[in-house]
Design a protein around this motif. Structure first.
Motif: not given
Length: 134
Positions: A31, A35, A58-61, A64
């Protein structure tokens, strides 16, 4: 590489008490890496991993491209995993060592191309020997 193989390798190499500890370490490391990476790179990396590990990338962050150095990376892994920094450093090194074996060398090179040079110490340290300082 299948999920149980990946987590089994992490558990064995880091001498963790159970597979859940290996999953926590893998999640925290992946994770945090997601990021730091830009654009579609987390998805490309995840495409070569089991679905359960791919989800951590594949988390929302994810993608980024947040800018932080390797020391901050390791601090974030420690916080996510909920353990002391020295142990988290070893766990992250272990997860990355297994990751390097699970995906193609070309994909690892793509990941490293997006990271500052100070990340190479984490990617090259593995589970044996000491990790060079900055």
């Amino acid at each position: 590489m299948q999920l149980h193989d990946f987590l089994g390798q992490v558990q064995h190499r880091a001498q963790m008490p159970d597979i859940d500890a290996a999953l926590r370490a893998s999640r925290a490391t992946l994770e945090t890496l997601a990021e730091r990476l830009n654009g579609n790179e987390p998805a490309q990396l995840g495409a070569q991993l089991p679905r359960e590990l791919r989800e951590f990338l594949q988390r929302e962050t994810a993608g980024s491209g947040e800018r932080f150095d390797s020391s901050e990376f390791l601090k974030r892994v420690s916080e996510r995993e909920g353990i002391d920094l020295p142990v988290a450093v070893y766990h992250a090194r272990t997860v990355i060592e297994v990751l390097r074996e699970a995906v193609s060398a070309g994909e690892i090179n793509d990941v490293l191309a997006q990271l500052p040079d100070d990340y190479k110490r984490i990617f090259e340290a593995g589970t044996s020997g000491s990790m060079p300082s900055h």
